[in-house]
Every structure is written in structure tokens, then in C-alpha cells.
Design an enzyme around this catalytic site. Sequence first.
Site, PDB file in Angstrom:
ATOM      1  N   ASN A  88      -6.147  46.872  31.531  1.00 51.66           N
ATOM      2  CA  ASN A  88      -5.517  46.613  32.699  1.00 51.66           C
ATOM      3  C   ASN A  88      -3.862  47.185  32.609  1.00 51.66           C
ATOM      4  O   ASN A  88      -3.121  47.639  33.310  1.00 51.66           O
ATOM      5  CB  ASN A  88      -5.312  45.168  33.403  1.00 51.66           C
ATOM      6  CG  ASN A  88      -6.857  44.980  33.481  1.00 51.66           C
ATOM      7  OD1 ASN A  88      -7.417  45.683  34.367  1.00 51.66           O
ATOM      8  ND2 ASN A  88      -7.256  43.819  33.361  1.00 51.66           N
TER       9      ASN A  88
ATOM     10  N   CYS B   2      -5.447  47.042  25.654  1.00 54.44           N
ATOM     11  CA  CYS B   2      -5.122  46.316  27.016  1.00 54.44           C
ATOM     12  C   CYS B   2      -5.510  47.421  28.334  1.00 54.44           C
ATOM     13  O   CYS B   2      -4.557  48.039  28.553  1.00 54.44           O
ATOM     14  CB  CYS B   2      -3.836  45.602  27.182  1.00 54.44           C
ATOM     15  SG  CYS B   2      -3.725  44.857  28.707  1.00 54.44           S
TER      16      CYS B   2
ATOM     17  N   ASN C 246      -4.424  40.347  36.303  1.00 51.91           N
ATOM     18  CA  ASN C 246      -4.038  40.334  34.779  1.00 51.91           C
ATOM     19  C   ASN C 246      -2.738  40.687  34.888  1.00 51.91           C
ATOM     20  O   ASN C 246      -2.099  41.767  35.115  1.00 51.91           O
ATOM     21  CB  ASN C 246      -4.758  41.522  34.148  1.00 51.91           C
ATOM     22  CG  ASN C 246      -4.896  41.313  32.440  1.00 51.91           C
ATOM     23  OD1 ASN C 246      -5.302  42.296  31.816  1.00 51.91           O
ATOM     24  ND2 ASN C 246      -4.108  40.464  31.967  1.00 51.91           N
TER      25      ASN C 246
ATOM     26  N   CYS D 105      -9.731  41.529  32.338  1.00 48.64           N
ATOM     27  CA  CYS D 105      -9.287  41.664  31.076  1.00 48.64           C
ATOM     28  C   CYS D 105     -10.046  42.960  31.210  1.00 48.64           C
ATOM     29  O   CYS D 105     -11.480  42.905  31.070  1.00 48.64           O
ATOM     30  CB  CYS D 105     -10.137  40.710  30.038  1.00 48.64           C
ATOM     31  SG  CYS D 105      -9.920  41.578  28.320  1.00 48.64           S
ATOM     32  N   GLY D 106      -9.461  44.059  31.264  1.00 50.81           N
ATOM     33  CA  GLY D 106      -9.928  45.530  31.317  1.00 50.81           C
ATOM     34  C   GLY D 106     -10.968  45.838  30.061  1.00 50.81           C
ATOM     35  O   GLY D 106     -12.055  46.455  30.078  1.00 50.81           O
ATOM     36  N   SER D 107     -10.585  45.441  28.846  1.00 48.91           N
ATOM     37  CA  SER D 107     -11.452  46.143  27.747  1.00 48.91           C
ATOM     38  C   SER D 107     -12.742  45.073  27.614  1.00 48.91           C
ATOM     39  O   SER D 107     -13.863  45.644  27.168  1.00 48.91           O
ATOM     40  CB  SER D 107     -10.475  45.741  26.569  1.00 48.91           C
ATOM     41  OG  SER D 107      -9.965  44.432  26.248  1.00 48.91           O
TER      42      SER D 107
ATOM     43  N   ASN E 191     -10.290  46.345  20.234  1.00 48.32           N
ATOM     44  CA  ASN E 191      -9.995  44.736  19.783  1.00 48.32           C
ATOM     45  C   ASN E 191     -11.621  44.161  19.923  1.00 48.32           C
ATOM     46  O   ASN E 191     -12.298  44.716  20.753  1.00 48.32           O
ATOM     47  CB  ASN E 191      -9.104  44.065  21.072  1.00 48.32           C
ATOM     48  CG  ASN E 191      -9.239  44.307  22.531  1.00 48.32           C
ATOM     49  OD1 ASN E 191     -10.388  45.053  22.757  1.00 48.32           O
ATOM     50  ND2 ASN E 191      -8.487  44.110  23.260  1.00 48.32           N
TER      51      ASN E 191
ATOM     52  N   GLU F  86      -9.394  35.369  26.693  1.00 47.05           N
ATOM     53  CA  GLU F  86      -8.779  36.566  26.182  1.00 47.05           C
ATOM     54  C   GLU F  86      -7.834  35.949  24.970  1.00 47.05           C
ATOM     55  O   GLU F  86      -7.049  35.038  24.850  1.00 47.05           O
ATOM     56  CB  GLU F  86      -7.773  37.095  27.006  1.00 47.05           C
ATOM     57  CG  GLU F  86      -7.500  38.763  26.886  1.00 47.05           C
ATOM     58  CD  GLU F  86      -6.616  39.620  27.967  1.00 47.05           C
ATOM     59  OE1 GLU F  86      -6.454  40.485  27.716  1.00 47.05           O
ATOM     60  OE2 GLU F  86      -6.508  38.752  28.834  1.00 47.05           O
ATOM     61  N   ARG F  87      -8.147  36.693  23.847  1.00 47.31           N
ATOM     62  CA  ARG F  87      -7.573  36.301  22.862  1.00 47.31           C
ATOM     63  C   ARG F  87      -5.909  36.830  22.664  1.00 47.31           C
ATOM     64  O   ARG F  87      -5.452  37.594  23.214  1.00 47.31           O
ATOM     65  CB  ARG F  87      -7.959  37.629  21.584  1.00 47.31           C
ATOM     66  CG  ARG F  87      -7.410  37.452  20.284  1.00 47.31           C
ATOM     67  CD  ARG F  87      -7.895  38.443  19.213  1.00 47.31           C
ATOM     68  NE  ARG F  87      -7.430  39.656  19.701  1.00 47.31           N
ATOM     69  CZ  ARG F  87      -7.249  40.840  19.130  1.00 47.31           C
ATOM     70  NH1 ARG F  87      -7.827  40.878  17.750  1.00 47.31           N
ATOM     71  NH2 ARG F  87      -6.667  42.213  19.249  1.00 47.31           N
TER      72      ARG F  87
ATOM     73  N   ASN G  84       0.406  40.006  23.172  1.00 49.15           N
ATOM     74  CA  ASN G  84      -0.160  38.778  24.004  1.00 49.15           C
ATOM     75  C   ASN G  84       0.940  37.652  24.372  1.00 49.15           C
ATOM     76  O   ASN G  84       1.899  37.708  23.718  1.00 49.15           O
ATOM     77  CB  ASN G  84      -1.522  38.345  23.287  1.00 49.15           C
ATOM     78  CG  ASN G  84      -2.443  39.233  23.025  1.00 49.15           C
ATOM     79  OD1 ASN G  84      -3.030  39.933  23.993  1.00 49.15           O
ATOM     80  ND2 ASN G  84      -2.992  39.208  21.800  1.00 49.15           N
TER      81      ASN G  84
END
Length: 290
Positions: free
Chosen positions: A81, A79, A17, A226-228, A166, A217-218, A70
Site C-alpha cells: 500500500n 509495503c 493503511n 496490508c498490501g503484502s 517480508n 501487521e508486524r 513500521n
Amino acid sequence: MSALSNRPFVKMNGLGNEIVVVDMRAQPLAIEAAAARAAASADGGAPYDQMMALYPPRTAGTESLVRVFNNDGSEAGACGNGMRCVASLVAQATGRDKLAFEIDGRVLQAWKNADGRFTVDMGEPQFGWKDIPLAEEFRDTRAIELQIGPIDKPILHSPSAVSMGNPHAIFWVDDVGIYDLAKFGPLLENHPIFPERANITLAHVTSREHIAIRTWERGAGLTKACGSAACAAAVAAARLKRTGRKVRITLPGGDLDIEWREADNHVLMTGPVQFEYEGRFPASLFAGLA
């Protein structure tokens, strides 16, 4: 003159990421979205999935206020990561292994583990339709009415919805690799059911302790990690009784360990970080910007 002109940055990644960290604490100027996009895409810039901008702390006991951008210039509320990358840099600079940061009105704790990996307490997940948010009421967000494909034979359907700071939608599939996520991702990200857009994840539960995922990812598109989204998938699987509260999440870039802690409902994300290089944004990248 852009706030990023001649500004130093650190390029890092968390499981692929791509993260750029910019320290604005000594000279806290606002970063224009257009400048952020230009810095990401132009030759001589630093391509990234997310930019983590550090500002002076406004909450006692925190190292900094963190704003997340982003690569399309939009601002994100989380975020995972990127927070590990930030924690790694600040820990190295201060000599402290336990740190706190403010992001989007929340204080997140982070710490270095004995194995060198970092853990970020991502806080409590949100399941209410207004909190995610969704455009219409769903009393049970473990599965919402949303599908791609023919109504009698949808390709993807009934995702779980959750916010980790998010919005996330998690579609349960048997193989995360067989779907054209680059095709479906933008459509689902911008679906009217998501007034603030959403991160779109394909998830396959392989055991009570393991989930494989891929994420669109948005605001950033396809990403190696994507950690979340990993946190959201872990929580959603546990809500559906498909896994326990501790799972290993395999992403295209590697593995994260996620624990949805029963004691306080917080989600802990543990994984590696990697330093790539340091640089400075040349002023020429932003020539002509208002």
C-alpha cells in the site's frame, strides 16, 4: 538534531493503511528509529502504520531508494500500500505513469492504470523455509506446524507461510471476523518459529475469485489493509488450489486485485490511493533525542 526535524511529509493511505511519505532525496540523512516512533505517537506528529522514506537512487533507471519503517521504529522489507502511495506522488511530480523503485535490494515496477488506480509489481514470492524465514525446516510451507489453543482443539492452526519481501503466515478460517486478532496477533507475530517476526493473516476463501482477510501487521499491529498480506494470501490460496491466480482480496479498508502472473511468477497488486494532507515535523517532537 533528528533527520526528521522540520522535515516536510505527505500523509496518505491505501485502503486505510496509514502511510507517511518523507522525501529525503535532497538531503539524505538517516532516520533514527526512536525519532520515527516519536513522530508517529506524539501530538503534532503524523500517526502512521508505515513511513516511506525516499532516498537518492542507487540503481540505474529507478526513481529512488525506498526505506520502510513500521510505527514501532523497526524497518520492513515491503509495503504494498505504501508503494502505491509513493508511486502516486512521484507520478504526479514527474508526469510519468510508469516508474521503478528500489526497496530492500529489489527493483519494483509500478504504473498508473486508466481507472486511476496504481499497480505495483511486488516481485516473486518465496516459499523456502530459509527464505521466509522460519526457524526450522519445513519442506512444504503450504501448511506449517503452528497452532494457538488446546492441542486437541486448536483455535488456529496449520498456516501457510510465504515471503513477499517480508514474512507472512496465513491461517485459513471460515469467518475472519470472529477471532480476537488483537489478542492472538502479538503472540503469533513474535512466535519463535519466526526469527524475524511475521505478519499474521486470517483468510477466508469465499470463491475461486475472492478471499476476505484481516491482518495483524508486524511492527504495526491491527491495520485496515496490508498490501503484502493480500499478495501472500492470494499466492498461498493458489498454491493450495483453492483459487485461481487472479483474485479479489477484501480487507477491512476495501478491495485489492491480485494477480500471480504465470509468465514470470511475479505478483501484481492493484488498488487505490488517497491523499490526506501535507505537514512538517516540528523540531520539538525530537527534543532530547540523542
